[in-house]
Write a protein that holds these residues in place. Structure first.
Motif, PDB file in Angstrom:
ATOM      1  N   ASN A  14      40.402  52.172  42.474  1.00  0.00           N
ATOM      2  CA  ASN A  14      41.391  51.091  42.377  1.00  0.00           C
ATOM      3  C   ASN A  14      42.323  51.255  41.188  1.00  0.00           C
ATOM      4  O   ASN A  14      43.247  50.477  41.025  1.00  0.00           O
ATOM      5  N   GLY A  15      42.052  52.225  40.337  1.00  0.00           N
ATOM      6  CA  GLY A  15      42.888  52.439  39.161  1.00  0.00           C
ATOM      7  C   GLY A  15      42.118  52.432  37.866  1.00  0.00           C
ATOM      8  O   GLY A  15      42.639  52.810  36.817  1.00  0.00           O
ATOM      9  N   THR A  16      40.864  52.017  37.916  1.00  0.00           N
ATOM     10  CA  THR A  16      40.055  51.990  36.713  1.00  0.00           C
ATOM     11  C   THR A  16      39.850  53.393  36.147  1.00  0.00           C
ATOM     12  O   THR A  16      39.735  53.577  34.941  1.00  0.00           O
ATOM     13  N   TYR A  34      28.076  54.018  36.883  1.00  0.00           N
ATOM     14  CA  TYR A  34      27.065  53.525  37.815  1.00  0.00           C
ATOM     15  C   TYR A  34      27.626  53.560  39.228  1.00  0.00           C
ATOM     16  O   TYR A  34      28.834  53.392  39.427  1.00  0.00           O
ATOM     17  N   GLY A  35      26.757  53.713  40.197  1.00  0.00           N
ATOM     18  CA  GLY A  35      27.182  53.677  41.592  1.00  0.00           C
ATOM     19  C   GLY A  35      27.702  52.304  41.979  1.00  0.00           C
ATOM     20  O   GLY A  35      28.650  52.174  42.732  1.00  0.00           O
ATOM     21  N   CYS A  36      27.073  51.259  41.419  1.00  0.00           N
ATOM     22  CA  CYS A  36      27.484  49.889  41.699  1.00  0.00           C
ATOM     23  C   CYS A  36      27.028  48.998  40.546  1.00  0.00           C
ATOM     24  O   CYS A  36      25.929  49.170  40.028  1.00  0.00           O
ATOM     25  N   LEU A  37      27.871  48.066  40.172  1.00  0.00           N
ATOM     26  CA  LEU A  37      27.526  47.096  39.123  1.00  0.00           C
ATOM     27  C   LEU A  37      27.406  45.682  39.683  1.00  0.00           C
ATOM     28  O   LEU A  37      27.480  44.711  38.943  1.00  0.00           O
ATOM     29  N   THR A  38      27.251  45.554  40.985  1.00  0.00           N
ATOM     30  CA  THR A  38      27.069  44.285  41.707  1.00  0.00           C
ATOM     31  C   THR A  38      28.152  43.253  41.385  1.00  0.00           C
ATOM     32  O   THR A  38      27.873  42.075  41.239  1.00  0.00           O
ATOM     33  N   GLN A  39      29.372  43.718  41.294  1.00  0.00           N
ATOM     34  CA  GLN A  39      30.536  42.848  41.098  1.00  0.00           C
ATOM     35  C   GLN A  39      31.475  43.009  42.295  1.00  0.00           C
ATOM     36  O   GLN A  39      32.688  43.073  42.149  1.00  0.00           O
ATOM     37  N   CYS A  40      30.911  43.090  43.487  1.00  0.00           N
ATOM     38  CA  CYS A  40      31.642  43.492  44.689  1.00  0.00           C
ATOM     39  C   CYS A  40      32.868  42.629  44.982  1.00  0.00           C
ATOM     40  O   CYS A  40      33.906  43.145  45.377  1.00  0.00           O
ATOM     41  N   GLY A  41      32.771  41.331  44.818  1.00  0.00           N
ATOM     42  CA  GLY A  41      33.915  40.457  45.092  1.00  0.00           C
ATOM     43  C   GLY A  41      35.092  40.778  44.194  1.00  0.00           C
ATOM     44  O   GLY A  41      36.228  40.875  44.643  1.00  0.00           O
ATOM     45  N   ASN A  47      40.665  45.634  38.711  1.00  0.00           N
ATOM     46  CA  ASN A  47      40.084  46.718  37.931  1.00  0.00           C
ATOM     47  C   ASN A  47      39.195  46.070  36.887  1.00  0.00           C
ATOM     48  O   ASN A  47      39.574  45.074  36.271  1.00  0.00           O
ATOM     49  N   PHE A  48      37.995  46.633  36.674  1.00  0.00           N
ATOM     50  CA  PHE A  48      37.109  46.040  35.676  1.00  0.00           C
ATOM     51  C   PHE A  48      36.214  47.085  35.042  1.00  0.00           C
ATOM     52  O   PHE A  48      35.950  48.146  35.606  1.00  0.00           O
ATOM     53  N   GLU A  59      44.317  42.736  36.750  1.00  0.00           N
ATOM     54  CA  GLU A  59      44.864  42.944  38.089  1.00  0.00           C
ATOM     55  C   GLU A  59      45.378  44.365  38.272  1.00  0.00           C
ATOM     56  O   GLU A  59      45.355  44.894  39.375  1.00  0.00           O
ATOM     57  N   THR A  60      45.851  44.971  37.191  1.00  0.00           N
ATOM     58  CA  THR A  60      46.353  46.346  37.234  1.00  0.00           C
ATOM     59  C   THR A  60      45.635  47.163  36.151  1.00  0.00           C
ATOM     60  O   THR A  60      45.087  46.582  35.202  1.00  0.00           O
ATOM     61  N   PRO A  61      45.664  48.485  36.265  1.00  0.00           N
ATOM     62  CA  PRO A  61      45.077  49.301  35.196  1.00  0.00           C
ATOM     63  C   PRO A  61      45.720  49.027  33.835  1.00  0.00           C
ATOM     64  O   PRO A  61      45.021  48.979  32.825  1.00  0.00           O
ATOM     65  N   ASP A  62      47.025  48.820  33.805  1.00  0.00           N
ATOM     66  CA  ASP A  62      47.707  48.528  32.541  1.00  0.00           C
ATOM     67  C   ASP A  62      47.212  47.228  31.925  1.00  0.00           C
ATOM     68  O   ASP A  62      47.025  47.140  30.708  1.00  0.00           O
ATOM     69  N   GLN A  63      46.999  46.201  32.745  1.00  0.00           N
ATOM     70  CA  GLN A  63      46.485  44.929  32.229  1.00  0.00           C
ATOM     71  C   GLN A  63      45.072  45.089  31.687  1.00  0.00           C
ATOM     72  O   GLN A  63      44.724  44.528  30.655  1.00  0.00           O
TER      73      GLN A  63
END
Length: 76
Positions: A14-16, A34-41, A47-48, A59-63
């Motif tokens: 997604n840009g992360t 990690y394969g998943c951090l359980t933050q699916c929603g 991006n997180f 919302e964006t990589p820059d943000q």
């Protein structure tokens, strides 16, 4: 102070991944993938990363990068 960045491999596309590139060469940064951090929603929408255990999203990589930079300045 060493900075720990934890990332979800599902969110990289997604840009992360672009944000992580800014930190890969820094000696005081450890990146754990990690394969998943359980933050699916959130993962589908933003991006997180986890920075020293704190959830940071944009919302964006820059943000996201801007929020991390602000956070790091307050940590030091």
């Amino acid at each position: 102070m060493k900075m720990l960045i934890e990332c979800c491999m599902n969110n990289i596309h997604n840009g992360t991944g672009e944000v992580l590139k800014a930190f890969h060469s820094l000696p005081h940064v450890e990146i754990v993938e990690y394969g998943c951090l359980t933050q699916c929603g959130i993962c589908r929408q933003e991006n997180f990363l986890f920075i020293n255990g704190t959830f940071v999203a944009g919302e964006t990589p820059d943000q996201l990068l801007e929020k991390i930079n602000k956070m790091c300045f307050t940590l030091t």
